[in-house]
Design a protein around this motif. Sequence first.
Motif, PDB file in Angstrom:
ATOM      1  N   ILE A  83       0.176  -3.118   7.902  1.00 32.84           N
ATOM      2  CA  ILE A  83       0.687  -1.915   7.602  1.00 32.84           C
ATOM      3  C   ILE A  83       1.111  -1.928   6.206  1.00 32.84           C
ATOM      4  CG2 ILE A  83       2.449  -0.142   7.977  1.00 32.84           C
ATOM      5  CD1 ILE A  83       0.018  -0.274  10.225  1.00 32.84           C
ATOM      6  N   ILE A  84       1.868  -3.135   5.684  1.00 37.27           N
ATOM      7  CA  ILE A  84       2.267  -3.271   4.303  1.00 37.27           C
ATOM      8  C   ILE A  84       1.299  -3.327   3.627  1.00 37.27           C
ATOM      9  CG2 ILE A  84       3.577  -4.486   2.871  1.00 37.27           C
ATOM     10  CD1 ILE A  84       5.687  -5.095   4.976  1.00 37.27           C
ATOM     11  N   SER A  85       0.259  -3.974   3.811  1.00 37.59           N
ATOM     12  CA  SER A  85      -1.003  -4.213   2.732  1.00 37.59           C
ATOM     13  C   SER A  85      -1.731  -2.855   2.727  1.00 37.59           C
ATOM     14  CB  SER A  85      -1.889  -5.047   3.551  1.00 37.59           C
ATOM     15  OG  SER A  85      -1.605  -6.329   3.525  1.00 37.59           O
ATOM     16  N   ALA A  86      -1.680  -1.876   3.884  1.00 36.84           N
ATOM     17  CA  ALA A  86      -2.667  -0.616   3.794  1.00 36.84           C
ATOM     18  C   ALA A  86      -1.774   0.254   2.917  1.00 36.84           C
ATOM     19  CB  ALA A  86      -2.646  -0.218   5.140  1.00 36.84           C
ATOM     20  N   ASN A  87      -0.375   0.221   2.841  1.00 38.81           N
ATOM     21  CA  ASN A  87       0.302   0.947   2.052  1.00 38.81           C
ATOM     22  C   ASN A  87       0.161   0.660   0.566  1.00 38.81           C
ATOM     23  OD1 ASN A  87       2.010   3.189   3.504  1.00 38.81           O
ATOM     24  ND2 ASN A  87       2.386   1.367   4.688  1.00 38.81           N
ATOM     25  N   LEU A  88       0.299  -0.705   0.210  1.00 41.67           N
ATOM     26  CA  LEU A  88       0.133  -1.197  -1.233  1.00 41.67           C
ATOM     27  C   LEU A  88      -1.189  -0.903  -1.789  1.00 41.67           C
ATOM     28  CD1 LEU A  88       1.886  -4.871  -0.878  1.00 41.67           C
ATOM     29  CD2 LEU A  88       2.582  -2.748  -2.156  1.00 41.67           C
ATOM     30  N   ALA A  89      -2.215  -0.929  -0.589  1.00 39.35           N
ATOM     31  CA  ALA A  89      -3.697  -0.550  -1.287  1.00 39.35           C
ATOM     32  C   ALA A  89      -3.755   0.864  -1.581  1.00 39.35           C
ATOM     33  CB  ALA A  89      -4.427  -1.222  -0.136  1.00 39.35           C
ATOM     34  N   PHE A  90      -3.358   1.723  -0.819  1.00 41.55           N
ATOM     35  CA  PHE A  90      -3.149   2.940  -0.826  1.00 41.55           C
ATOM     36  C   PHE A  90      -2.548   3.220  -2.589  1.00 41.55           C
ATOM     37  CE2 PHE A  90      -0.946   7.219  -0.883  1.00 41.55           C
ATOM     38  CZ  PHE A  90      -2.231   8.071  -0.893  1.00 41.55           C
ATOM     39  N   GLY A  91      -1.299   2.620  -2.553  1.00 41.45           N
ATOM     40  CA  GLY A  91      -0.872   2.812  -3.755  1.00 41.45           C
ATOM     41  C   GLY A  91      -1.177   2.620  -5.191  1.00 41.45           C
ATOM     42  N   LEU A  92      -2.066   1.398  -5.078  1.00 42.43           N
ATOM     43  CA  LEU A  92      -2.768   0.778  -6.227  1.00 42.43           C
ATOM     44  C   LEU A  92      -4.126   1.786  -6.317  1.00 42.43           C
ATOM     45  CD1 LEU A  92      -3.222  -1.694  -7.827  1.00 42.43           C
ATOM     46  CD2 LEU A  92      -4.687  -2.737  -5.807  1.00 42.43           C
ATOM     47  N   LEU A  93      -4.635   1.976  -5.265  1.00 42.66           N
ATOM     48  CA  LEU A  93      -5.873   2.796  -5.525  1.00 42.66           C
ATOM     49  C   LEU A  93      -5.666   4.251  -5.956  1.00 42.66           C
ATOM     50  CD1 LEU A  93      -8.124   1.715  -2.176  1.00 42.66           C
ATOM     51  CD2 LEU A  93      -8.724   1.080  -4.588  1.00 42.66           C
ATOM     52  N   LEU A  94      -4.582   4.563  -5.647  1.00 42.81           N
ATOM     53  CA  LEU A  94      -4.120   5.994  -5.991  1.00 42.81           C
ATOM     54  C   LEU A  94      -3.829   6.068  -7.317  1.00 42.81           C
ATOM     55  CD1 LEU A  94      -3.656   9.050  -5.005  1.00 42.81           C
ATOM     56  CD2 LEU A  94      -1.411   8.367  -4.681  1.00 42.81           C
ATOM     57  N   GLY A  95      -3.203   5.401  -8.015  1.00 45.29           N
ATOM     58  CA  GLY A  95      -2.690   5.368  -9.346  1.00 45.29           C
ATOM     59  C   GLY A  95      -3.242   3.990 -10.234  1.00 45.29           C
ATOM     60  N   GLY A  96      -3.866   3.292  -9.515  1.00 43.37           N
ATOM     61  CA  GLY A  96      -4.464   2.078 -10.423  1.00 43.37           C
ATOM     62  C   GLY A  96      -3.299   1.123 -10.915  1.00 43.37           C
ATOM     63  N   LEU A  97      -3.759   0.097 -11.764  1.00 44.45           N
ATOM     64  CA  LEU A  97      -2.716  -0.704 -12.349  1.00 44.45           C
ATOM     65  C   LEU A  97      -3.131  -1.152 -13.664  1.00 44.45           C
ATOM     66  CD1 LEU A  97      -0.099  -1.756 -11.386  1.00 44.45           C
ATOM     67  CD2 LEU A  97      -1.419  -4.002 -10.631  1.00 44.45           C
ATOM     68  N   PRO A  98      -3.072  -0.044 -14.629  1.00 45.77           N
ATOM     69  CA  PRO A  98      -3.605  -0.299 -15.956  1.00 45.77           C
ATOM     70  C   PRO A  98      -3.100  -1.621 -16.781  1.00 45.77           C
ATOM     71  CG  PRO A  98      -2.727   1.840 -15.680  1.00 45.77           C
ATOM     72  CD  PRO A  98      -2.421   1.407 -14.603  1.00 45.77           C
ATOM     73  N   SER A  99      -2.121  -2.207 -16.388  1.00 47.79           N
ATOM     74  CA  SER A  99      -1.639  -3.024 -17.062  1.00 47.79           C
ATOM     75  C   SER A  99      -2.579  -4.422 -16.941  1.00 47.79           C
ATOM     76  CB  SER A  99      -0.135  -3.520 -16.895  1.00 47.79           C
ATOM     77  OG  SER A  99      -0.053  -3.756 -15.394  1.00 47.79           O
ATOM     78  N   ILE A 100      -3.180  -4.513 -15.840  1.00 53.67           N
ATOM     79  CA  ILE A 100      -4.222  -5.479 -15.336  1.00 53.67           C
ATOM     80  C   ILE A 100      -5.689  -5.167 -15.492  1.00 53.67           C
ATOM     81  CG2 ILE A 100      -2.392  -7.103 -14.640  1.00 53.67           C
ATOM     82  CD1 ILE A 100      -3.718  -6.443 -11.819  1.00 53.67           C
ATOM     83  N   GLY A 101      -5.778  -3.884 -15.738  1.00 59.74           N
ATOM     84  CA  GLY A 101      -7.134  -3.254 -15.875  1.00 59.74           C
ATOM     85  C   GLY A 101      -7.620  -2.633 -14.570  1.00 59.74           C
ATOM     86  N   ILE A 102      -6.935  -2.394 -13.538  1.00 63.26           N
ATOM     87  CA  ILE A 102      -7.585  -1.845 -12.145  1.00 63.26           C
ATOM     88  C   ILE A 102      -7.439  -0.357 -12.431  1.00 63.26           C
ATOM     89  CG2 ILE A 102      -7.114  -1.760  -9.879  1.00 63.26           C
ATOM     90  CD1 ILE A 102      -5.825  -4.434  -9.981  1.00 63.26           C
TER      91      ILE A 102
END
Length: 162
Positions: A83-102
């Motif tokens: 459940i925690i991984s799913a929420n983290l993945a959602f946040g990461l996929l929704l906004g990306g992580l430009p500082s590391i190139g995602i």
Amino acid sequence: MKIKSQKDFFAGLMFAVVGGAFAWGASTYNVGNGARMGPGYFPLMLGILMSLIGLAIMFTSMTAETEDGEPIGKWAWKQIVFIISANLAFGLLLGGLPSIGIPAMGLIIGIYALVLISSLAGSEFDLKKVLILATVLAVGSYIAFIWALKLQLQVWPTFITG
């Protein structure tokens, strides 16, 4: 007083602590009054109500008689991790992580990832049902957030939309 239901006591304690934290955090915002509510009004009232419900549950756990004391069982680590991984993945996929190139992948892919990962927390997995649920949630989210509320969210990845 003796705790007669451990499950209820610790559930009530959790509600009281989380509600107190929300009320405390909301107190830094302008609360206003009932006629002209500020941004902190709703979280403050919600936190107070949550704390009161938690205290009532804790009180009930010490007064209502149970057969075995309803002990707390083992932690469901598999479910917590998924459940925690799913929420983290959602946040990461929704906004990306430009500082590391995602790059941001958008709302639709984020919802599909959220549903797929969180469905692994259950005891049974049916891919057809999971994909139907993800589709319904994605369409509903698009209608609610993009079409109705006109929020400026990235819906699709940039390599698809350009």
